[in-house]
Write a protein that holds these residues in place. Structure first.
Motif, mmCIF file in Angstrom:
data_model
loop_
_atom_site.group_PDB
_atom_site.id
_atom_site.type_symbol
_atom_site.label_atom_id
_atom_site.label_comp_id
_atom_site.label_asym_id
_atom_site.label_seq_id
_atom_site.Cartn_x
_atom_site.Cartn_y
_atom_site.Cartn_z
ATOM 1 N N UNK A 36 0.787 -1.231 0.000
ATOM 2 C CA UNK A 36 0.000 0.000 0.000
ATOM 3 C C UNK A 36 0.823 1.287 0.000
ATOM 4 N N UNK A 37 2.124 1.210 0.215
ATOM 5 C CA UNK A 37 2.948 2.420 0.335
ATOM 6 C C UNK A 37 3.166 3.096 -1.020
ATOM 7 N N UNK A 38 2.726 4.363 -1.114
ATOM 8 C CA UNK A 38 2.910 5.120 -2.350
ATOM 9 C C UNK A 38 4.369 5.535 -2.531
ATOM 10 N N UNK A 39 5.153 5.451 -1.475
ATOM 11 C CA UNK A 39 6.567 5.831 -1.555
ATOM 12 C C UNK A 39 7.296 4.991 -2.598
ATOM 13 N N UNK A 40 6.859 3.752 -2.785
ATOM 14 C CA UNK A 40 7.516 2.881 -3.751
ATOM 15 C C UNK A 40 7.270 3.316 -5.193
ATOM 16 N N UNK A 41 6.282 4.175 -5.414
ATOM 17 C CA UNK A 41 5.997 4.713 -6.748
ATOM 18 C C UNK A 41 6.558 6.125 -6.913
ATOM 19 N N UNK A 42 7.350 6.597 -5.951
ATOM 20 C CA UNK A 42 7.954 7.921 -6.051
ATOM 21 C C UNK A 42 7.087 9.039 -5.501
ATOM 22 N N UNK A 43 6.110 8.676 -4.662
ATOM 23 C CA UNK A 43 5.210 9.663 -4.072
ATOM 24 C C UNK A 43 5.337 9.648 -2.554
ATOM 25 N N UNK A 44 4.774 10.658 -1.926
ATOM 26 C CA UNK A 44 4.756 10.770 -0.467
ATOM 27 C C UNK A 44 3.329 10.959 0.005
ATOM 28 N N UNK A 45 3.086 10.530 1.241
ATOM 29 C CA UNK A 45 1.782 10.726 1.873
ATOM 30 C C UNK A 45 1.977 10.617 3.381
ATOM 31 N N UNK A 46 1.360 11.516 4.114
ATOM 32 C CA UNK A 46 1.401 11.470 5.577
ATOM 33 C C UNK A 46 0.040 11.945 6.084
ATOM 34 N N UNK A 47 -0.911 11.034 6.119
ATOM 35 C CA UNK A 47 -2.273 11.395 6.506
ATOM 36 C C UNK A 47 -2.348 11.931 7.928
ATOM 37 N N UNK A 48 -1.455 11.448 8.781
ATOM 38 C CA UNK A 48 -1.425 11.908 10.173
ATOM 39 C C UNK A 48 -1.234 13.419 10.247
ATOM 40 N N UNK A 49 -0.504 13.968 9.280
ATOM 41 C CA UNK A 49 -0.241 15.415 9.246
ATOM 42 C C UNK A 49 -1.008 16.102 8.111
ATOM 43 N N UNK A 50 -2.026 15.411 7.598
ATOM 44 C CA UNK A 50 -2.874 15.939 6.518
ATOM 45 C C UNK A 50 -2.085 16.273 5.256
ATOM 46 N N UNK A 51 -1.079 15.465 4.964
ATOM 47 C CA UNK A 51 -0.312 15.611 3.729
ATOM 48 C C UNK A 51 -0.854 14.576 2.747
ATOM 49 N N UNK A 52 -1.579 15.067 1.743
ATOM 50 C CA UNK A 52 -2.155 14.184 0.735
ATOM 51 C C UNK A 52 -1.053 13.654 -0.183
ATOM 52 N N UNK A 53 -1.393 12.658 -0.985
ATOM 53 C CA UNK A 53 -0.428 12.070 -1.908
ATOM 54 C C UNK A 53 0.114 13.154 -2.832
ATOM 55 N N UNK A 54 1.430 13.211 -2.912
ATOM 56 C CA UNK A 54 2.098 14.169 -3.790
ATOM 57 C C UNK A 54 3.403 13.564 -4.284
ATOM 58 N N UNK A 55 3.876 14.075 -5.397
ATOM 59 C CA UNK A 55 5.110 13.564 -5.971
ATOM 60 C C UNK A 55 6.284 13.856 -5.048
ATOM 61 N N UNK A 56 7.109 12.844 -4.834
ATOM 62 C CA UNK A 56 8.294 13.003 -3.992
ATOM 63 C C UNK A 56 9.500 13.414 -4.813
ATOM 64 N N UNK A 57 10.607 13.605 -4.132
ATOM 65 C CA UNK A 57 11.856 13.967 -4.809
ATOM 66 C C UNK A 57 12.769 12.756 -4.944
ATOM 67 N N UNK A 58 12.217 11.607 -4.693
ATOM 68 C CA UNK A 58 13.000 10.377 -4.772
ATOM 69 C C UNK A 58 12.555 9.538 -5.974
ATOM 70 N N UNK A 59 13.410 8.615 -6.344
ATOM 71 C CA UNK A 59 13.127 7.709 -7.446
ATOM 72 C C UNK A 59 12.187 6.603 -6.976
ATOM 73 N N UNK A 60 11.117 6.376 -7.719
ATOM 74 C CA UNK A 60 10.217 5.288 -7.386
ATOM 75 C C UNK A 60 10.795 3.959 -7.855
ATOM 76 N N UNK A 61 10.441 2.911 -7.158
ATOM 77 C CA UNK A 61 10.880 1.574 -7.583
ATOM 78 C C UNK A 61 9.946 1.012 -8.651
ATOM 79 N N UNK A 62 8.698 1.482 -8.646
ATOM 80 C CA UNK A 62 7.673 1.036 -9.598
ATOM 81 C C UNK A 62 6.923 2.265 -10.102
ATOM 82 N N UNK A 63 6.105 2.086 -11.112
ATOM 83 C CA UNK A 63 5.286 3.208 -11.586
ATOM 84 C C UNK A 63 4.017 3.298 -10.737
ATOM 85 N N UNK A 64 3.430 4.465 -10.714
ATOM 86 C CA UNK A 64 2.214 4.689 -9.931
ATOM 87 C C UNK A 64 1.064 3.900 -10.533
#
Length: 105
Positions: free
Chosen positions: A77-105
């Motif tokens: 379920x982790x979107x980080x593996x697709x190069x995105x970030x999410x932190x619902x605890x801090x109300x940060x919706x899914x957004x593109x990260x600055x890291x390389x994803x291991x898979x496509x979204x």
């Protein structure tokens, strides 16, 4: 501020801070498992921990070499593996990260 997910490690970024980069060979194992599950190569989620258990590079979370079921569910379920970030605890919706994803979204 967060621990690097399995398959990644933190490295110093230009200009300060840290960035996630793939941590091989673990990243390749995670990539293969995620792509295999998404493409249907694994008939069910139950086959994913079996794949991880057979791979000597993947870190196990029990002394007997097995994985907790929740460990696998979290990986799938982790979107980080697709190069995105999410932190619902801090109300940060899914957004593109600055890291390389291991898979496509």
């Amino acid at each position: 501020m967060f621990r690097a997910p399995t398959g990644y490690k933190h490295v110093s970024a230009k200009g300060g801070g840290k960035v996630l980069v793939p941590n091989e060979p673990i990243a390749a194992v995670v990539r293969e498992a995620l792509e295999g599950y998404a493409s249907g190569c694994f008939a069910s989620q139950v086959e994913v921990p079996r794949f991880f258990k057979r791979n000597p590079h993947f870190p196990k979370d029990r002394k007997d070499g097995s994985l907790r079921p929740m460990t696998v569910t979290r990986r799938l379920k982790k979107v980080v593996y697709a190069g995105y970030l999410e932190a619902l605890k801090w109300k940060v919706a899914v957004r593109e990260g600055k890291h390389e994803g291991l898979i496509s979204y």
